[in-house]
Design an enzyme around this catalytic site. Structure first.
Site, mmCIF file in Angstrom:
data_model
loop_
_atom_site.group_PDB
_atom_site.id
_atom_site.type_symbol
_atom_site.label_atom_id
_atom_site.label_comp_id
_atom_site.label_asym_id
_atom_site.label_seq_id
_atom_site.Cartn_x
_atom_site.Cartn_y
_atom_site.Cartn_z
ATOM 1 N N ASN A 127 0.987 -1.665 0.314
ATOM 2 C CA ASN A 127 0.024 -0.307 0.010
ATOM 3 C C ASN A 127 0.655 1.114 0.072
ATOM 4 O O ASN A 127 0.522 2.165 -0.346
ATOM 5 C CB ASN A 127 -1.105 -0.042 1.269
ATOM 6 C CG ASN A 127 0.005 0.048 2.597
ATOM 7 O OD1 ASN A 127 0.813 -0.576 2.585
ATOM 8 N ND2 ASN A 127 -1.623 0.185 3.162
ATOM 9 N N LYS A 169 12.547 -7.142 1.568
ATOM 10 C CA LYS A 169 11.495 -7.300 0.919
ATOM 11 C C LYS A 169 10.529 -6.682 0.540
ATOM 12 O O LYS A 169 9.642 -6.911 1.216
ATOM 13 C CB LYS A 169 11.437 -9.417 1.459
ATOM 14 C CG LYS A 169 11.169 -9.937 -0.227
ATOM 15 C CD LYS A 169 9.896 -11.106 -0.136
ATOM 16 C CE LYS A 169 8.681 -10.389 -0.234
ATOM 17 N NZ LYS A 169 7.735 -10.158 -1.064
ATOM 18 N N PRO A 170 10.502 -6.565 -1.015
ATOM 19 C CA PRO A 170 9.628 -5.382 -0.862
ATOM 20 C C PRO A 170 7.981 -6.331 -1.314
ATOM 21 O O PRO A 170 8.713 -7.987 -1.514
ATOM 22 C CB PRO A 170 9.864 -4.969 -2.678
ATOM 23 C CG PRO A 170 11.314 -4.908 -2.641
ATOM 24 C CD PRO A 170 11.754 -6.379 -1.700
ATOM 25 N N GLU A 225 -10.660 -5.254 9.106
ATOM 26 C CA GLU A 225 -10.601 -5.010 8.445
ATOM 27 C C GLU A 225 -10.689 -4.863 7.079
ATOM 28 O O GLU A 225 -10.434 -6.079 6.147
ATOM 29 C CB GLU A 225 -8.801 -4.729 8.510
ATOM 30 C CG GLU A 225 -7.903 -3.927 8.034
ATOM 31 C CD GLU A 225 -6.416 -3.462 8.063
ATOM 32 O OE1 GLU A 225 -6.169 -5.361 7.828
ATOM 33 O OE2 GLU A 225 -5.507 -3.009 8.634
ATOM 34 N N CYS A 270 -3.197 1.280 7.236
ATOM 35 C CA CYS A 270 -3.625 0.581 8.312
ATOM 36 C C CYS A 270 -4.160 1.413 9.036
ATOM 37 O O CYS A 270 -4.944 1.583 9.531
ATOM 38 C CB CYS A 270 -2.040 0.132 8.791
ATOM 39 S SG CYS A 270 -0.904 1.074 8.578
ATOM 40 N N GLU A 273 4.190 -3.890 12.602
ATOM 41 C CA GLU A 273 3.025 -3.179 12.098
ATOM 42 C C GLU A 273 2.189 -4.297 11.245
ATOM 43 O O GLU A 273 2.170 -3.840 10.298
ATOM 44 C CB GLU A 273 3.911 -2.036 11.364
ATOM 45 C CG GLU A 273 4.688 -1.518 12.072
ATOM 46 C CD GLU A 273 4.602 -0.303 13.148
ATOM 47 O OE1 GLU A 273 3.461 0.181 13.391
ATOM 48 O OE2 GLU A 273 5.205 0.227 14.289
ATOM 49 N N LEU A 274 1.406 -3.943 11.498
ATOM 50 C CA LEU A 274 0.619 -5.125 11.444
ATOM 51 C C LEU A 274 -1.365 -4.624 11.074
ATOM 52 O O LEU A 274 -1.405 -3.132 10.975
ATOM 53 C CB LEU A 274 -0.471 -5.860 12.061
ATOM 54 C CG LEU A 274 0.972 -6.974 12.509
ATOM 55 C CD1 LEU A 274 0.670 -7.365 14.143
ATOM 56 C CD2 LEU A 274 1.646 -7.263 11.736
#
Ligand code: NDP
Length: 483
Positions: free
Chosen positions: A152, A175-176, A385, A284, A250-251
């Site tokens: 995102n 790792k993108p 979410e 997020c 970070e979730l």
């Protein structure tokens, strides 16, 4: 579409390389499904090479002075700014967001490099005197860091990790996200062009379940910094446990937006619209649940609708577009499901709830910004979410009720509150269970302040001095001088 197909690469030991297997994947524009570029598909073996390069580079980089590190980070920031248009165009094409937002994301990643270039100089430690001994407390770089990021904000969220890791003296392997890896790789390349030693910054592409898993499980990585879904975060936490690795997660989020009776309704509606629909709700800290005081709920809803209906949707490369497509069909389908579930359980559809019509929208993953009224907590949209452009509104009678509803979730990333009363602002801020509280603002991200989640929204903090600390270990040296 670019004139020619863009050919991306991995970065290992300072070199632009392809996957050992020679495999490549095509990246498609979510607005048109046209091909944007090709990227190598790496494997565990490629990830190992990158980790080994990062390990070789670590001793020299960790002993480089903070001034020299800062020089390179500032130089890279300048290069990012020079290359903003190019990187932003690639970002819009692979991710979908409007070009103005892509430019802002790239500029923000340059700011991150500048900020941590200076913050790296403030790694102070402590000195304590006690009788015939002295205690020296050092903060030293943790080692090779694995940086794993989502689609995102593929450039910015990587910059949040790259900048403090390097400033702390760590080397890294990034790792993108597999489906939006191009602009992020260009961002890391600026560091190499700015003079970073070979191996200090590496990028590997490939499936998370393979390349990402290798970065997590390898004994070479000492720190995992991850942004992504809560379920992937759980997997990483479990697999990092075997080696007691340092982790920052970070979730997901499910952010509430409380509009009190005394709020400035115009400001609240404008702020809410922007935070609910920007990046098509795929943030997020998006507004996911709106709680409006029943006395002003109709008025606020009317204003929210007005602002929503002004938003222009289209291909992110077109000028004056506010919203692009969603990132993937899977994201759009999840949004459709959440809206259908809410409607089936009694919600009212005030606008949106479908794809826009017309030829321009035929091939992309477009979905109209959607406002729902009369929702409740039995609906998936209020519990899971959505990561889509939906603003569901529920009414409340008392502030205590609003706070209880806001906290009725497993997530705790951000919460917003609009009020003109200082006491209400403090009372609610202290009771809301979230890592970031926005009072009369719609953004809890500030480069100098810690960002992160409570509950299942994560562990650890990024940004600010805490963001640097996340890449440092504490060491106590006790020095006795009585002979
Ligand atoms: P995912 O968790 O699916 O993926 C994130 C990254 O992890 C990708 O690079 C992915 O690779 C990789 N990955 C997947 N499986 C593994 C594994 N087993 N081991 C190591 N790495 C793995 O998230 P999304 O990309 O779908 O991103 C959306 C999510 O990110 C949302 O839930 C959102 O809330 C969250 N998010 C949280 C933010 C925060 O700051 N709290 C900010 C922004 C987003 P691949 O692409 O190959 O699958």
């Amino acid at each position: 579409m670019l004139d020619t197909m863009y050919h991306s690469y991995m970065l290992i030991d300072g070199e632009q390389v392809q996957a050992l297997s020679g495999r490549v994947d095509v990246i498609y524009n979510p607005a048109s499904q046209e091909p944007v570029g090709e990227v190598p598909v790496g494997s565990r073996q490629d990830a190992r090479l990158a980790l080994q390069a990062a390990r070789r580079a670590f001793p020299a980089w960790s002993e480089t002075s903070c001034q020299k590190r800062a020089e390179i980070l500032h130089e890279a920031a300048d290069l990012v700014r020079e290359r903003t248009d190019r990187i932003a165009r690639l970002l819009t094409q692979e991710q979908g967001k409007p070009l103005k937002n892509a430019r802002a994301e790239v500029r923000s990643s340059a700011d991150m490099l500048d900020y941590y270039a200076e913050e790296g100089k403030r790694n102070f430690g402590e000195w304590m005197a006690s009788g015939q001994s002295r205690s020296i407390v050092l903060k030293q770089p943790v080692g090779v860091a694995a940086l794993i990021t989502p689609w995102n904000f593929p450039v910015d969220l990587l910059a949040w990790k790259v900048a403090p890791a390097l400033a702390a003296g760590c080397t890294f392997v990034a790792k993108p996200p597999s489906k939006a890896p191009i602009a992020a790789t260009e961002f890391v390349k600026t560091l190499i062009d700015a003079g970073l030693p070979p191996g200090a910054a590496n990028v590997v592409h490939g499936p998370g379940s393979e390349v990402g898993a290798e970065l997590v499980q390898s004994p070479i990585s000492r720190k995992i910094a991850f942004t992504g879904e809560t379920k992937t975060g759980r997997w990483i936490m479990a697999h990092a446990a075997g080696q007691i690795k340092r982790i920052s997660l970070e979730l997901g989020g499910q952010s509430p937006f409380i509009v009190c009776q005394d709020a400035d309704l115009e400001k609240a509606a404008s702020a809410c619209t922007q935070r609910a629909f920007s990046n098509m709700g795929q943030i997020c800290i998006s507004v996911n649940r709106i709680y409006a005081a029943e006395e002003i709920a109709d008025q606020f809803t009317a204003k929210l609708l007005e602002h929503t209906q002004r938003l222009r949707i289209g291909n992110g490369l077109e000028p004056d577009v506010d919203l692009g497509p969603m990132f993937s069909e899977a994201q759009r389908e999840k949004t459709r499901e959440h809206v259908a579930d809410a409607l089936a359980k009694g919600a009212s559809l005030l606008c949106g709830g479908r794809e826009p019509e017309g030829r321009a929208f035929e091939k992309g993953f477009f979905y109209l910004p959607t406002v729902l009224d009369n929702v409740d907590h039995s609906m998936r949209i209020m519990r899971e979410e959505t990561f889509g452009p939906v603003a569901p509104i529920m009414r409340f009678k008392t502030l205590e009720e609003a706070i209880a509803l806001a906290n009725d979730t497993e997530f705790g990333l951000a919460a917003y509150l609009f009020t003109r009363d200082l006491k209400t602002a403090i009372f609610a801020s202290e009771r809301l269970e979230a890592g970031g509280i926005g009072v009369n603002v719609n953004n809890v991200v500030d480069i100098q302040a810690p960002f992160g989640g409570w509950k299942q929204s994560g562990i650890g903090r990024e940004l600010g001095h805490d963001g640097l600390e996340a890449y440092l270990e504490t060491k106590h040296i006790r020095l006795g001088f009585e002979m």
